[in-house]
Design a protein around this motif. Sequence first.
Motif, PDB file in Angstrom:
ATOM      1  N   VAL A 115      12.156  -0.474   6.681  1.00  0.00           N
ATOM      2  CA  VAL A 115      10.917  -0.815   7.370  1.00  0.00           C
ATOM      3  C   VAL A 115       9.839  -1.123   6.342  1.00  0.00           C
ATOM      4  O   VAL A 115       9.598  -0.330   5.423  1.00  0.00           O
ATOM      5  CB  VAL A 115      10.450   0.337   8.283  1.00  0.00           C
ATOM      6  CG1 VAL A 115       9.079   0.033   8.888  1.00  0.00           C
ATOM      7  CG2 VAL A 115      11.468   0.577   9.397  1.00  0.00           C
ATOM      8  N   VAL A 116       9.194  -2.270   6.493  1.00  0.00           N
ATOM      9  CA  VAL A 116       8.087  -2.658   5.631  1.00  0.00           C
ATOM     10  C   VAL A 116       6.860  -2.882   6.496  1.00  0.00           C
ATOM     11  O   VAL A 116       6.943  -3.473   7.577  1.00  0.00           O
ATOM     12  CB  VAL A 116       8.418  -3.930   4.812  1.00  0.00           C
ATOM     13  CG1 VAL A 116       8.788  -5.106   5.713  1.00  0.00           C
ATOM     14  CG2 VAL A 116       7.251  -4.313   3.901  1.00  0.00           C
ATOM     15  N   ILE A 117       5.713  -2.388   6.050  1.00  0.00           N
ATOM     16  CA  ILE A 117       4.435  -2.613   6.718  1.00  0.00           C
ATOM     17  C   ILE A 117       3.540  -3.403   5.775  1.00  0.00           C
ATOM     18  O   ILE A 117       3.396  -3.050   4.598  1.00  0.00           O
ATOM     19  CB  ILE A 117       3.760  -1.289   7.119  1.00  0.00           C
ATOM     20  CG1 ILE A 117       4.609  -0.563   8.173  1.00  0.00           C
ATOM     21  CG2 ILE A 117       2.346  -1.532   7.653  1.00  0.00           C
ATOM     22  CD1 ILE A 117       4.044   0.783   8.607  1.00  0.00           C
ATOM     23  N   ILE A 118       2.927  -4.466   6.298  1.00  0.00           N
ATOM     24  CA  ILE A 118       2.117  -5.379   5.481  1.00  0.00           C
ATOM     25  C   ILE A 118       0.737  -5.503   6.093  1.00  0.00           C
ATOM     26  O   ILE A 118       0.597  -5.902   7.254  1.00  0.00           O
ATOM     27  CB  ILE A 118       2.776  -6.771   5.392  1.00  0.00           C
ATOM     28  CG1 ILE A 118       4.214  -6.657   4.890  1.00  0.00           C
ATOM     29  CG2 ILE A 118       1.957  -7.691   4.488  1.00  0.00           C
ATOM     30  CD1 ILE A 118       4.998  -7.955   5.009  1.00  0.00           C
ATOM     31  N   THR A 119      -0.300  -5.185   5.325  1.00  0.00           N
ATOM     32  CA  THR A 119      -1.663  -5.437   5.792  1.00  0.00           C
ATOM     33  C   THR A 119      -2.041  -6.875   5.437  1.00  0.00           C
ATOM     34  O   THR A 119      -1.555  -7.439   4.456  1.00  0.00           O
ATOM     35  CB  THR A 119      -2.675  -4.467   5.162  1.00  0.00           C
ATOM     36  OG1 THR A 119      -2.802  -4.729   3.759  1.00  0.00           O
ATOM     37  CG2 THR A 119      -2.252  -3.021   5.366  1.00  0.00           C
ATOM     38  N   GLY A 120      -2.908  -7.469   6.248  1.00  0.00           N
ATOM     39  CA  GLY A 120      -3.206  -8.884   6.051  1.00  0.00           C
ATOM     40  C   GLY A 120      -1.964  -9.720   6.244  1.00  0.00           C
ATOM     41  O   GLY A 120      -1.735 -10.702   5.530  1.00  0.00           O
ATOM     42  N   GLY A 121      -1.142  -9.340   7.250  1.00  0.00           N
ATOM     43  CA  GLY A 121       0.167  -9.957   7.403  1.00  0.00           C
ATOM     44  C   GLY A 121       0.241 -11.150   8.322  1.00  0.00           C
ATOM     45  O   GLY A 121       1.338 -11.634   8.601  1.00  0.00           O
ATOM     46  N   SER A 122      -0.907 -11.651   8.788  1.00  0.00           N
ATOM     47  CA  SER A 122      -0.866 -12.728   9.782  1.00  0.00           C
ATOM     48  C   SER A 122      -1.018 -14.120   9.191  1.00  0.00           C
ATOM     49  O   SER A 122      -0.958 -15.107   9.927  1.00  0.00           O
ATOM     50  CB  SER A 122      -1.952 -12.499  10.840  1.00  0.00           C
ATOM     51  OG  SER A 122      -3.245 -12.522  10.248  1.00  0.00           O
ATOM     52  N   SER A 123      -1.204 -14.237   7.868  1.00  0.00           N
ATOM     53  CA  SER A 123      -1.317 -15.568   7.262  1.00  0.00           C
ATOM     54  C   SER A 123      -1.069 -15.457   5.764  1.00  0.00           C
ATOM     55  O   SER A 123      -0.975 -14.360   5.208  1.00  0.00           O
ATOM     56  CB  SER A 123      -2.704 -16.182   7.509  1.00  0.00           C
ATOM     57  OG  SER A 123      -3.709 -15.491   6.777  1.00  0.00           O
ATOM     58  N   GLY A 124      -0.977 -16.607   5.118  1.00  0.00           N
ATOM     59  CA  GLY A 124      -0.923 -16.669   3.661  1.00  0.00           C
ATOM     60  C   GLY A 124       0.203 -15.871   3.032  1.00  0.00           C
ATOM     61  O   GLY A 124       1.342 -15.867   3.506  1.00  0.00           O
ATOM     62  N   ILE A 125      -0.126 -15.180   1.946  1.00  0.00           N
ATOM     63  CA  ILE A 125       0.859 -14.400   1.207  1.00  0.00           C
ATOM     64  C   ILE A 125       1.471 -13.329   2.093  1.00  0.00           C
ATOM     65  O   ILE A 125       2.684 -13.080   2.045  1.00  0.00           O
ATOM     66  CB  ILE A 125       0.214 -13.766  -0.045  1.00  0.00           C
ATOM     67  CG1 ILE A 125      -0.108 -14.855  -1.082  1.00  0.00           C
ATOM     68  CG2 ILE A 125       1.128 -12.716  -0.650  1.00  0.00           C
ATOM     69  CD1 ILE A 125      -0.905 -14.348  -2.267  1.00  0.00           C
ATOM     70  N   GLY A 126       0.656 -12.677   2.921  1.00  0.00           N
ATOM     71  CA  GLY A 126       1.169 -11.612   3.781  1.00  0.00           C
ATOM     72  C   GLY A 126       2.220 -12.107   4.749  1.00  0.00           C
ATOM     73  O   GLY A 126       3.292 -11.493   4.898  1.00  0.00           O
TER      74      GLY A 126
ATOM     75  N   VAL B  85      -7.296   1.350  -0.967  1.00  0.00           N
ATOM     76  CA  VAL B  85      -7.384   2.817  -1.016  1.00  0.00           C
ATOM     77  C   VAL B  85      -6.930   3.420   0.318  1.00  0.00           C
ATOM     78  O   VAL B  85      -6.106   4.347   0.358  1.00  0.00           O
ATOM     79  CB  VAL B  85      -8.828   3.258  -1.341  1.00  0.00           C
ATOM     80  CG1 VAL B  85      -8.978   4.770  -1.179  1.00  0.00           C
ATOM     81  CG2 VAL B  85      -9.212   2.832  -2.753  1.00  0.00           C
ATOM     82  N   ASN B  86      -7.458   2.887   1.417  1.00  0.00           N
ATOM     83  CA  ASN B  86      -7.087   3.406   2.738  1.00  0.00           C
ATOM     84  C   ASN B  86      -5.608   3.222   3.025  1.00  0.00           C
ATOM     85  O   ASN B  86      -4.934   4.114   3.541  1.00  0.00           O
ATOM     86  CB  ASN B  86      -7.921   2.713   3.817  1.00  0.00           C
ATOM     87  CG  ASN B  86      -9.384   3.081   3.757  1.00  0.00           C
ATOM     88  OD1 ASN B  86      -9.754   4.132   3.223  1.00  0.00           O
ATOM     89  ND2 ASN B  86     -10.238   2.218   4.297  1.00  0.00           N
ATOM     90  N   GLY B  87      -5.088   2.024   2.696  1.00  0.00           N
ATOM     91  CA  GLY B  87      -3.674   1.759   2.921  1.00  0.00           C
ATOM     92  C   GLY B  87      -2.782   2.676   2.103  1.00  0.00           C
ATOM     93  O   GLY B  87      -1.764   3.178   2.589  1.00  0.00           O
ATOM     94  N   THR B  88      -3.161   2.904   0.848  1.00  0.00           N
ATOM     95  CA  THR B  88      -2.380   3.792  -0.017  1.00  0.00           C
ATOM     96  C   THR B  88      -2.392   5.215   0.527  1.00  0.00           C
ATOM     97  O   THR B  88      -1.366   5.910   0.534  1.00  0.00           O
ATOM     98  CB  THR B  88      -2.934   3.754  -1.450  1.00  0.00           C
ATOM     99  OG1 THR B  88      -2.860   2.406  -1.949  1.00  0.00           O
ATOM    100  CG2 THR B  88      -2.144   4.667  -2.372  1.00  0.00           C
ATOM    101  N   ARG B  89      -3.551   5.651   1.016  1.00  0.00           N
ATOM    102  CA  ARG B  89      -3.647   7.001   1.572  1.00  0.00           C
ATOM    103  C   ARG B  89      -2.728   7.158   2.788  1.00  0.00           C
ATOM    104  O   ARG B  89      -1.982   8.141   2.909  1.00  0.00           O
ATOM    105  CB  ARG B  89      -5.098   7.303   1.969  1.00  0.00           C
ATOM    106  CG  ARG B  89      -5.331   8.770   2.342  1.00  0.00           C
ATOM    107  CD  ARG B  89      -6.750   8.981   2.852  1.00  0.00           C
ATOM    108  NE  ARG B  89      -7.760   8.494   1.939  1.00  0.00           N
ATOM    109  CZ  ARG B  89      -8.186   9.157   0.878  1.00  0.00           C
ATOM    110  NH1 ARG B  89      -7.671  10.355   0.587  1.00  0.00           N
ATOM    111  NH2 ARG B  89      -9.132   8.645   0.102  1.00  0.00           N
ATOM    112  N   VAL B  90      -2.778   6.185   3.693  1.00  0.00           N
ATOM    113  CA  VAL B  90      -1.935   6.250   4.890  1.00  0.00           C
ATOM    114  C   VAL B  90      -0.456   6.200   4.505  1.00  0.00           C
ATOM    115  O   VAL B  90       0.363   6.953   5.054  1.00  0.00           O
ATOM    116  CB  VAL B  90      -2.290   5.102   5.856  1.00  0.00           C
ATOM    117  CG1 VAL B  90      -1.301   5.049   7.013  1.00  0.00           C
ATOM    118  CG2 VAL B  90      -3.716   5.280   6.389  1.00  0.00           C
TER     119      VAL B  90
END
Length: 335
Positions: free
Chosen positions: A9-20, A120-125
Motif C-alpha cells: 500500500v502506497v499513500i501519495i499526497t498531492g496525488g491528483s496531478s503532475g509528479i504525484g 512535516v505533517n505527512g511524516t508525522r502521520v
Amino acid sequence: MSEQQTSGVVIITGGSSGIGLSTAQLFAQKGWRVGLIARGIAALDAAAESLAADPASVATAIADVTDGAALRQAAATIIEALGPVDVWINNAGVSTFAHFTNMSDEEFRRVTDVVYMGTVNGTRVALEQMRPRNAGTIVNVCSAIGLRGTPLLSAYSGAKWAMRGFTEAVRAELIAERSRVHISVVYPPSVNTPFYSHATARIDGLPRPPPPVYQPELVADAIHFAATSRRRDVLVGGQTVQLGLLNAVAPALADRLLASFGPRSMTSSNQGIADARDENLFRPTSRVSSTHGPFDREARSRSVQLWATKNRPSLKSALTFGAAVCGLMVVGRPR
C-alpha cells in the motif's frame, strides 16, 4: 517493509496531478494498492479512475496537508480501505513566482505551510502508522532547488531546504532508536507538470521550468526506486547533480550565474502556457489536471544519470572487472 518488496500500500499526497499522479500510475502498474490525498474531489475522482480497472485497489481522501488532523483522518480512511501503509510519499506542493519583496506575507506563508509543514505533517502521520509495526518507507519529494536556492522562488526554495534539514534530523532519530522505518529524499530537476500553470505569478511573463525539462514519468521512476531500494537520496538528472556540486564548490559563482540567467530562464510569453493557467495557491484548481504540463515538445523522457544511479552496483562491478582486465593486460605485456 523489506528491501525487495514489490507490492503493498502506497499513500501519495498531492496525488491528483503532475509528479504525484504519474507516481501513482507507476505504482498501480506494478501491482500496488494506491491511496491518493489532495484538496479537490473532481481531480481525485479523475485520478482514481485513471489508475486501475479494479476499484478496490485505489482509495482517495480529501485533505489539505497543512491541516494535520484532516491529513490524519484522510490516512485513516485510506488505510481502512486498503490496509496498512507500506510507503508514504510527501509530494504536495504549491508556489509563487515573484521577487521576495513583491510577495505578500500570506503567499509566502502559504507556500511554506504546504511544502514544508505539509511534509512535516505527512511524516508525522506516516510514522504514527509505521513505528508500531517497525516497518515502512517515507519518500519526501524535494527538488534541485533544495540543493541551491533559486531567484523568484524564495518561499519555495526556503521550504525545500527546510524539508531537507527536517528529513536528515528525523532520519538520524530513527537510526538512533534502531528503527527499520526508512526515510528517503528524491531531488527532481525541472519537470513538465501543471505545477507552473498552478503557481501564482508576480512577474513579467508567465512561469515556466528552466531548461532542461524532464517528463514526470522519469521522476516517478526515481520515487519508486527510492521507495523500494531504500536509497538515502536519489538525484534526478545531470542538471540536479551539477547544481548541487556548483553550490558546494563555488557558491559565489552560483549566485552570479543564477542572478544573470535564472529569471530569464523561468519566464515565458507562450500562449499555450497562458491558456493552461489555473492558480491553486489558496484553493483547489478548477480543472482536472493531468500528469503533463504544456512543455511536452522540449521535455526529455530519459536520463543517463538516473540510469547510472539505479544501476550503481552493476556499474561498480563492471568498472572493477574492467580495471582488473586492464591490470592483467599491463602485467602480462612483453617487455
